[in-house]
Design an enzyme around this catalytic site. Structure first.
Site, mmCIF file in Angstrom:
data_model
loop_
_atom_site.group_PDB
_atom_site.id
_atom_site.type_symbol
_atom_site.label_atom_id
_atom_site.label_comp_id
_atom_site.label_asym_id
_atom_site.label_seq_id
_atom_site.Cartn_x
_atom_site.Cartn_y
_atom_site.Cartn_z
ATOM 1 N N ASN A 1 -16.466 21.859 -11.092
ATOM 2 C CA ASN A 1 -16.873 22.285 -9.747
ATOM 3 C C ASN A 1 -17.887 21.252 -9.262
ATOM 4 O O ASN A 1 -19.047 21.271 -9.662
ATOM 5 C CB ASN A 1 -17.478 23.686 -9.802
ATOM 6 C CG ASN A 1 -17.815 24.224 -8.419
ATOM 7 O OD1 ASN A 1 -17.767 23.489 -7.428
ATOM 8 N ND2 ASN A 1 -18.178 25.490 -8.357
ATOM 9 N N ARG B 1 -12.142 22.853 -8.707
ATOM 10 C CA ARG B 1 -12.324 23.771 -7.590
ATOM 11 C C ARG B 1 -12.370 22.953 -6.298
ATOM 12 O O ARG B 1 -13.167 22.027 -6.170
ATOM 13 C CB ARG B 1 -13.638 24.532 -7.760
ATOM 14 C CG ARG B 1 -13.952 25.398 -6.572
ATOM 15 C CD ARG B 1 -15.063 26.388 -6.864
ATOM 16 N NE ARG B 1 -15.163 27.328 -5.769
ATOM 17 C CZ ARG B 1 -16.222 27.411 -4.954
ATOM 18 N NH1 ARG B 1 -17.262 26.623 -5.134
ATOM 19 N NH2 ARG B 1 -16.215 28.288 -3.981
ATOM 20 N N HIS C 1 -12.944 32.296 -1.200
ATOM 21 C CA HIS C 1 -13.066 33.142 -2.397
ATOM 22 C C HIS C 1 -11.689 33.592 -2.904
ATOM 23 O O HIS C 1 -11.593 34.570 -3.628
ATOM 24 C CB HIS C 1 -13.892 34.415 -2.127
ATOM 25 C CG HIS C 1 -15.351 34.192 -1.914
ATOM 26 N ND1 HIS C 1 -16.102 34.972 -1.069
ATOM 27 C CD2 HIS C 1 -16.210 33.288 -2.452
ATOM 28 C CE1 HIS C 1 -17.359 34.565 -1.075
ATOM 29 N NE2 HIS C 1 -17.444 33.534 -1.899
ATOM 30 N N ARG D 1 -26.179 33.271 5.188
ATOM 31 C CA ARG D 1 -25.228 33.099 6.303
ATOM 32 C C ARG D 1 -25.139 34.375 7.129
ATOM 33 O O ARG D 1 -25.154 35.476 6.583
ATOM 34 C CB ARG D 1 -23.837 32.747 5.768
ATOM 35 C CG ARG D 1 -23.711 31.322 5.301
ATOM 36 C CD ARG D 1 -22.384 31.071 4.622
ATOM 37 N NE ARG D 1 -22.555 30.904 3.185
ATOM 38 C CZ ARG D 1 -21.574 30.937 2.290
ATOM 39 N NH1 ARG D 1 -20.334 31.153 2.673
ATOM 40 N NH2 ARG D 1 -21.829 30.767 1.015
ATOM 41 N N GLU E 1 -14.442 32.806 -11.841
ATOM 42 C CA GLU E 1 -13.665 31.789 -11.136
ATOM 43 C C GLU E 1 -13.276 30.636 -12.057
ATOM 44 O O GLU E 1 -12.191 30.070 -11.918
ATOM 45 C CB GLU E 1 -14.446 31.273 -9.910
ATOM 46 C CG GLU E 1 -14.555 32.357 -8.843
ATOM 47 C CD GLU E 1 -15.262 31.907 -7.575
ATOM 48 O OE1 GLU E 1 -16.451 32.232 -7.437
ATOM 49 O OE2 GLU E 1 -14.633 31.244 -6.738
#
Ligand code: AMP
Length: 373
Positions: free
Chosen positions: A7, A68, A157, A218, A360
């Site tokens: 990642n 990713r 996601h 956010r 993940e």
């Protein structure tokens, strides 16, 4: 089947060596402050050299590298083996994710240089949501402008939503194809997804990961007119960007983007924090109600990610007042703390409510090994 999962951020590389079958993490690590004074590497190529050194003899056991990638645009609907063409396509999509895709790409290029003899697989955050019907993915703006600029709902996601949906089916001992699910991924970034027969039919994030639920920093949903208003009032594009992405959400409402701080502040009687939790829960119920309608029924609602996996209080709060829809938690089951997937609704409840930890890295490892295996 050991997969090396990468990642790559703009100044960091997170990595894990995962056995995709036993699900064991053989080794994991992080390089930070890449390209900065005193950082772990001068650039991503140098970073991968450092990572290979750390891998030592383990490097020989790697059968694939899983990367990713945040944005796959409309081009990528599934994990994809990376060649020069795929690299170029990911680069092209960078206009849609200017912070993320170039950083992901730097990691891909460096890793392909460092490990040229194994297949590299891109696993996209957006891919799972490409099954959304046009009614859900289309924004009602001028069609030509939307097409020119790639403006539509993509959703994010996806790797987590898909992984969690599969695990939920396993926990319920049902086939994924037989289930209508709502997954609430509630972490620092948060999103909801409506999943029918294993396919995403709607999700709360949009063109970018800014839309939808109230997140750590956010804003989630906001009238686009507010952006225009702020721009006309003299804020720069960069200022509006920073406001909505980095200084909003829980942070904007309370001064902290960490939900544990917000909960502590509510305990201490802070009115701003109390309101923040109300806004947070209100927004979640907004999407739960919408997805019940879109799905035309519901077998299970699933909580995952940092907040969803760890906070019984907030899970209960998110579903507060939804008993008439068959949705609620059993107080004792909800209070159990565990790393395992579990049911937290009452025996015989009309809708099962679950906690399913997401992973993940494992999902990327399994996707990569399935593709090259
Ligand atoms: P993630 O992005 O999935 O790592 O989730 C991070 C978020 O989960 C942060 O807002 C944390 O404050 C929150 N979180 C982690 N543990 C807990 C907990 N026990 N109670 C409430 N929030 C938590």
């Amino acid at each position: 089947m050991r997969v090396f999962v990468v990642n790559s951020g703009s100044s960091s590389i997170k990595y894990q060596l995962v056995d995709a079958e036993s699900e064991n993490v053989v080794l994991s690590g992080l390089l930070e402050r890449i390209g900065q004074p005193g950082g772990d590497a001068v650039d991503h190529v140098d970073g991968m050299r450092v990572v290979l050194e750390r891998l030592g003899d383990h490097a020989a056991s790697i059968v694939a590298v899983g990367h990713r990638v945040v944005h796959g645009g409309s081009a990528f609907t599934a994990p994809t083996v990376i060649d020069d063409e795929v690299e170029a396509a990911i680069e092209q999509i960078s206009t849609l994710a200017p912070l993320h895709n170039p950083a992901n790409l730097a990691g891909i290029r460096a890793a392909r240089l460092a490990m040229p003899d194994v297949p590299h697989v891109a696993v996209f955050d957006t891919a799972f949501h490409q099954s959304m019907p046009a009614a859900a993915s289309t924004y009602a703006i001028d069609r030509a402008v939307a097409l020119d600029h790639g403006i539509r709902r993509y959703g994010f996601h996806g790797t987590s939503h898909e992984f969690v949906a599969r695990r939920a089916a396993r926990l319920l001992d049902r086939s994924l194809e037989s289930l209508k699910l709502i997954v609430l991924h509630l972490g620092n970034g948060s999103s909801a997804a409506a999943i029918d027969a294993g396919r995403s039919i709607d999700t709360s994030m949009g063109l970018t990961p800014l839309q939808g639920l109230v997140m750590g920093t956010r804003s989630g949903d906001i009238d686009p007119g507010a952006l225009l208003h702020l721009l006309r009032a003299g804020l720069s594009i960069a200022e509006v960007d920073a406001l909505l992405n980095s200084r909003s959400g829980l942070l904007g409402l309370t001064g902290s983007g960490d939900m544990r701080d917000v909960e502590a502040a509510v305990e201490a009687g802070d009115a701003d924090a109390a309101l923040a939790l109300e806004v947070w829960a209100h927004r979640i119920r907004h999407y739960v109600g919408a997805y019940l309608a879109q799905l035309g029924g519901l077998d299970a609602l699933v909580f995952t990610a940092g907040i969803g996996e760890n906070s019984p209080e907030l899970r209960a709060r998110a579903l507060d007042g939804l008993a008439h829809l068959g949705l609620g938690v059993d107080a004792d089951r909800n209070a159990v703390r565990s790393r395992d997937a579990r049911v937290i609704s009452s025996e015989g409840a009309p809708v099962s409510v679950l906690v399913v930890p997401t992973n993940e890295e494992l999902a990327i490892a399994q996707a990569a090994s399935a593709l090259v295996g």
